[in-house]
Design a protein around this motif. Structure first.
Motif, PDB file in Angstrom:
ATOM      1  N   THR A  52       3.525  -9.624  -5.468  1.00 53.04           N
ATOM      2  CA  THR A  52       3.263  -9.297  -4.118  1.00 53.04           C
ATOM      3  C   THR A  52       3.210 -10.614  -3.252  1.00 53.04           C
ATOM      4  OG1 THR A  52       1.258  -9.077  -4.365  1.00 53.04           O
ATOM      5  CG2 THR A  52       2.118  -6.957  -4.561  1.00 53.04           C
ATOM      6  N   VAL A  53       3.828 -10.510  -2.000  1.00 52.11           N
ATOM      7  CA  VAL A  53       4.153 -11.767  -1.033  1.00 52.11           C
ATOM      8  C   VAL A  53       3.490 -11.428   0.130  1.00 52.11           C
ATOM      9  CG1 VAL A  53       5.820 -12.594  -2.509  1.00 52.11           C
ATOM     10  CG2 VAL A  53       6.258 -11.272  -0.588  1.00 52.11           C
ATOM     11  N   SER A 108       0.651 -13.440  -3.200  1.00 47.79           N
ATOM     12  CA  SER A 108      -0.516 -12.796  -3.302  1.00 47.79           C
ATOM     13  C   SER A 108      -1.290 -11.905  -4.424  1.00 47.79           C
ATOM     14  CB  SER A 108      -0.684 -11.968  -1.999  1.00 47.79           C
ATOM     15  OG  SER A 108       0.468 -10.841  -1.963  1.00 47.79           O
ATOM     16  N   GLY A 109      -0.347 -11.757  -5.216  1.00 47.93           N
ATOM     17  CA  GLY A 109      -0.640 -11.113  -6.530  1.00 47.93           C
ATOM     18  C   GLY A 109       0.445 -10.465  -7.452  1.00 47.93           C
ATOM     19  N   ASP A 112       0.959  -1.248  -0.002  1.00 48.00           N
ATOM     20  CA  ASP A 112      -0.107   0.011  -0.033  1.00 48.00           C
ATOM     21  C   ASP A 112       0.721   1.288   0.376  1.00 48.00           C
ATOM     22  OD1 ASP A 112       0.979  -0.331   2.455  1.00 48.00           O
ATOM     23  OD2 ASP A 112      -0.900  -0.192   3.446  1.00 48.00           O
ATOM     24  N   GLU A 113       2.108   1.139   0.107  1.00 46.59           N
ATOM     25  CA  GLU A 113       3.098   2.205   0.069  1.00 46.59           C
ATOM     26  C   GLU A 113       3.861   2.322  -1.429  1.00 46.59           C
ATOM     27  OE1 GLU A 113       5.659   2.968   3.267  1.00 46.59           O
ATOM     28  OE2 GLU A 113       4.277   2.156   4.775  1.00 46.59           O
ATOM     29  N   TYR A 119       3.444  -7.382   0.733  1.00 48.20           N
ATOM     30  CA  TYR A 119       4.705  -6.474   0.521  1.00 48.20           C
ATOM     31  C   TYR A 119       5.122  -6.735  -0.827  1.00 48.20           C
ATOM     32  CZ  TYR A 119       6.162  -6.676   5.356  1.00 48.20           C
ATOM     33  OH  TYR A 119       6.282  -6.545   6.657  1.00 48.20           O
ATOM     34  N   ALA A 120       5.427  -5.811  -1.779  1.00 43.40           N
ATOM     35  CA  ALA A 120       6.254  -5.956  -3.111  1.00 43.40           C
ATOM     36  C   ALA A 120       7.391  -6.240  -2.946  1.00 43.40           C
ATOM     37  CB  ALA A 120       6.345  -4.498  -3.655  1.00 43.40           C
TER      38      ALA A 120
END
Length: 499
Positions: free
Chosen positions: A345-346, A359-360, A306-307, A327-328
């Motif tokens: 992202t994990v 996660s994506g 989200d950052e 997290y990226a």
């Protein structure tokens, strides 16, 4: 039990001892990796430009090396592709892995003589971890099939170039070569559908015990096997088939249909390979998550997702990660990628040992209205309701409809190819919407505030996604359908296939 299977159990015990050491010393191993990478690359063009000689800590590193995606690193990578030595890593790469970027077109990822063995070792250790935990090793004595890209390599300025899976095919250990299918000649077929037909013909009478590949393309293989066998289940075609190895996409949306085709709930191993490095693999059938490879020439960084698009996002290393946070993933590798944003992202599901779930994609999300819905959320919402309702989902993608022509509220439009349709499509869509609201508070607020109306599901014709990928020249291999888009490019292509 054959000789190979018996020997593999001994080898598995030995490898597990090493992995236990890795599990218990992850942070220290990451620090050692960091120091080695900086030392080895300090005299490269990148190292000189970014003052590697002044980097003595991770804090120093963050000051000198920014986070970049492929496009931002392209000037350095193009120098490598054009044959220049000592640009990002000492010497020239051993290979260039050719891959399709979502925003950068064709990408060339360097693979060095130091990084290549790590791909092979991680894949090997995933299988050996399974053998050690379960005691099941009989698959080693039978045939194994790897659905992958062509091993035919081109050359760019003296460096061999091809798809990662095709490059890896040249490094399969000798003791597995006799067990491995398909043949080299079949593997070299470029056209995916022609290749699958040839694989079916070549393997239908073999003693296949392990099958590896991306789920949608394995499903195509299973479907065609079933047709030529008169409708048999895979278990009846390959009675000793006991292990499925997958990666590249989340298996859960495909699991029910795959297991229906196979005829039973099969053991599976998830892997997380990328052209940039082999990141993690499933080391247990009992515990959730993939074991992060912390001693494989990759130093990892993490940015809270989200950052990610902030001007100055938080940037941490392994010792500071939190469980359950998205997290990226940022990579620094022994092939010369620095501050490299992989785009994935994990989330960490364990810190003892360090285990993740994918996660994506950082750019595959929907946030047309500030909702920031990610792939994990839509997959869990759809597949959870589908399981409850006895609905079979073959493939899907989601896009925002920002400006409906009828004057109604905007909405998320879900394009779904069903194997088994819901009895009440409207009720099904509403349940999926409620499930998504429970997973994403921002989406919940937008629905509650009448900014968005509940999502709309569009049922698509049979083979829609196969036909779409064919039309894009991306059928088979490592290609995947994006689950989420923040625009209408894919959605507009799929409108003609709505039932």
């Amino acid at each position: 039990m054959g000789f190979k299977a018996a020997l593999s159990k001994v080898f598995a015990w030995y490898v597990n001892r090493h992995l236990n050491t890795v599990r218990q010393n992850a942070v220290a191993l990451q620090q050692k990796t960091f120091s080695n990478l900086i030392h080895d690359a300090k005299n490269t063009a990148f190292g000189t430009d970014h003052h590697f000689d002044k980097i003595n800590s991770y804090e120093d590193f963050k000051k000198h090396v920014p986070v970049r995606d492929y496009e931002e690193l392209r000037p350095y990578i193009e120098r490598v592709v054009n044959g220049e030595a000592d640009v990002m890593w000492p010497g020239k790469p051993a290979y260039l892995a050719k891959t399709s970027g979502t925003t950068s077109g064709v990408k060339y990822i360097p693979i060095s003589k130091e990084s290549m063995p790590e791909h092979i070792k991680a894949a090997r250790n995933a299988l050996l971890s399974y053998i050690h935990e379960t005691g099941k090793a009989d698959f080693v004595d039978g045939k194994m099939i790897f659905l992958q890209g062509s091993p035919v390599l081109a050359e760019k300025h003296g460096v061999q170039t091809g798809r990662l899976s095709g490059i890896v095919a040249h490094h399969v250990p000798g003791y597995l070569q006799k067990n491995r299918l398909p043949s080299y000649q079949t593997n070299c077929i470029d056209d995916w559908e022609e290749k699958v037909d040839a694989i079916v013909k070549e393997t239908a009478t073999q003693d296949l015990r392990l099958i590896s590949g991306i789920p949608p393309w394995c499903q195509m293989y299973f479907d065609r096997l079933s047709v030529v066998s008169g409708g048999k289940k895979i278990k009846d075609i390959f009675p000793n088939f006991k292990l499925y190895v997958h990666g590249g996409v989340n298996y859960e949306p495909y699991r029910a249909r795959m297991e229906e085709s196979i005829g039973f709930k099969i053991d599976s191993i998830e892997t997380y390979p990328a052209s940039e490095g082999f990141i993690a693999f499933q080391d247990s059938q009992k515990e959730k998550g993939l074991l992060l490879m912390v001693d494989a020439g990759i130093f990892y960084e993490f940015i809270p997702s989200d950052e990610y698009f902030n001007d100055n996002p938080t940037r941490i290393n392994l010792k500071d990660v939190e469980l359950g946070k998205n997290y990226a993933l940022i990579m620094n590798t022994n092939a010369g990628l620095w501050g490299y944003s992989l785009g994935d992202t994990v989330k960490f599901v364990s810190k003892n040992p360090y285990k993740i779930v994918v996660s994506g994609r950082i750019k595959h999300y929907i946030s047309a209205f500030g909702e920031h819905v990610i792939g994990e959320e839509v997959e869990q919402a759809l597949m959870g309701v589908a399981a409850e309702e006895g609905v079979e989902v073959i493939e899907f993608t989601v896009a925002p409809q920002v400006a409906p022509t009828t004057g109604e509220l905007p909405y998320h439009e879900w394009f779904v190819e069903f194997g088994k349709e819901p009895k009440d499509p409207a009720a099904f869509a509403l349940k999926v919407d409620k499930a998504l609201q429970q997973k994403n508070i921002y989406y919940f607020d937008l629905i509650e505030g009448n900014i968005l109306q509940p999502l709309i599901v569009r049922s698509l014709k049979k083979d829609t996604f196969i036909n779409y990928m064919r039309s894009q020249g991306k059928l088979g291999g490592q290609n995947k359908v994006p689950r989420l888009s923040n625009d209408r490019k894919i959605a507009d292509e799929l409108k003609e296939f709505i039932v």
